[in-house]
Design a protein around this motif. Structure first.
Motif, PDB file in Angstrom:
ATOM      1  N   PRO A 180       0.830  -1.210   0.000  1.00 23.81           N
ATOM      2  CA  PRO A 180       0.000   0.000   0.000  1.00 23.81           C
ATOM      3  C   PRO A 180       0.864   1.259   0.000  1.00 23.81           C
ATOM      4  O   PRO A 180       1.945   1.282   0.596  1.00 23.81           O
ATOM      5  CB  PRO A 180      -0.783  -0.099   1.310  1.00 23.81           C
ATOM      6  N   VAL A 181       0.386   2.293  -0.677  1.00 25.50           N
ATOM      7  CA  VAL A 181       1.121   3.545  -0.751  1.00 25.50           C
ATOM      8  C   VAL A 181       0.122   4.705  -0.783  1.00 25.50           C
ATOM      9  O   VAL A 181      -0.964   4.579  -1.347  1.00 25.50           O
ATOM     10  CB  VAL A 181       2.046   3.567  -1.988  1.00 25.50           C
ATOM     11  N   VAL A 182       0.495   5.790  -0.135  1.00 29.38           N
ATOM     12  CA  VAL A 182      -0.281   7.027  -0.183  1.00 29.38           C
ATOM     13  C   VAL A 182       0.603   8.069  -0.846  1.00 29.38           C
ATOM     14  O   VAL A 182       1.748   8.268  -0.437  1.00 29.38           O
ATOM     15  CB  VAL A 182      -0.695   7.498   1.228  1.00 29.38           C
ATOM     16  N   ILE A 183       0.070   8.716  -1.859  1.00 31.44           N
ATOM     17  CA  ILE A 183       0.833   9.696  -2.632  1.00 31.44           C
ATOM     18  C   ILE A 183       0.049  10.995  -2.668  1.00 31.44           C
ATOM     19  O   ILE A 183      -1.173  10.993  -2.846  1.00 31.44           O
ATOM     20  CB  ILE A 183       1.065   9.182  -4.063  1.00 31.44           C
ATOM     21  N   HIS A 184       0.757  12.082  -2.498  1.00 30.37           N
ATOM     22  CA  HIS A 184       0.143  13.404  -2.640  1.00 30.37           C
ATOM     23  C   HIS A 184       0.554  13.946  -4.001  1.00 30.37           C
ATOM     24  O   HIS A 184       1.738  14.000  -4.322  1.00 30.37           O
ATOM     25  CB  HIS A 184       0.603  14.335  -1.513  1.00 30.37           C
TER      26      HIS A 184
ATOM     27  N   THR B 204      -1.540  19.060  -7.636  1.00 25.23           N
ATOM     28  CA  THR B 204      -2.788  19.407  -6.964  1.00 25.23           C
ATOM     29  C   THR B 204      -2.733  19.233  -5.448  1.00 25.23           C
ATOM     30  O   THR B 204      -3.571  19.776  -4.746  1.00 25.23           O
ATOM     31  CB  THR B 204      -3.944  18.533  -7.478  1.00 25.23           C
ATOM     32  N   GLY B 205      -1.797  18.408  -4.964  1.00 26.05           N
ATOM     33  CA  GLY B 205      -1.753  18.109  -3.540  1.00 26.05           C
ATOM     34  C   GLY B 205      -2.797  17.082  -3.128  1.00 26.05           C
ATOM     35  O   GLY B 205      -2.895  16.722  -1.959  1.00 26.05           O
ATOM     36  N   ARG B 206      -3.561  16.602  -4.084  1.00 25.28           N
ATOM     37  CA  ARG B 206      -4.600  15.612  -3.804  1.00 25.28           C
ATOM     38  C   ARG B 206      -3.969  14.313  -3.284  1.00 25.28           C
ATOM     39  O   ARG B 206      -2.879  13.924  -3.700  1.00 25.28           O
ATOM     40  CB  ARG B 206      -5.393  15.344  -5.078  1.00 25.28           C
ATOM     41  N   ARG B 207      -4.671  13.653  -2.375  1.00 24.78           N
ATOM     42  CA  ARG B 207      -4.190  12.408  -1.770  1.00 24.78           C
ATOM     43  C   ARG B 207      -4.714  11.216  -2.571  1.00 24.78           C
ATOM     44  O   ARG B 207      -5.917  11.094  -2.803  1.00 24.78           O
ATOM     45  CB  ARG B 207      -4.704  12.330  -0.335  1.00 24.78           C
ATOM     46  N   TYR B 208      -3.797  10.335  -2.973  1.00 21.78           N
ATOM     47  CA  TYR B 208      -4.141   9.123  -3.711  1.00 21.78           C
ATOM     48  C   TYR B 208      -3.654   7.919  -2.919  1.00 21.78           C
ATOM     49  O   TYR B 208      -2.510   7.892  -2.475  1.00 21.78           O
ATOM     50  CB  TYR B 208      -3.463   9.106  -5.085  1.00 21.78           C
TER      51      TYR B 208
END
Length: 51
Positions: free
Chosen positions: A9-13, A17-21
């Motif tokens: 799992p990974v969280v990317i900004h 846009t700075g949006r969280r994916y």
């Protein structure tokens, strides 16, 4: 639409846009803002896919 090619799992900004994916093996595909997609596709961890 991008597909995450790894299993961890990974969280990317998003760089623009700075949006969280959030991606994981269970949820490898999602829509990503075109402004953020460019930088993600520059890595070996993502591939563009048709919706």
């Amino acid at each position: 639409m991008l597909r995450y090619l790894e299993h961890s799992p990974v969280v990317i900004h998003g760089s623009s846009t700075g949006r969280r994916y959030e991606f994981s093996a269970a949820s490898p595909k999602q829509r990503v803002d075109a402004r953020d997609a460019e930088s993600l596709l520059a890595t070996p961890f993502f591939r563009q896919v048709n919706a």
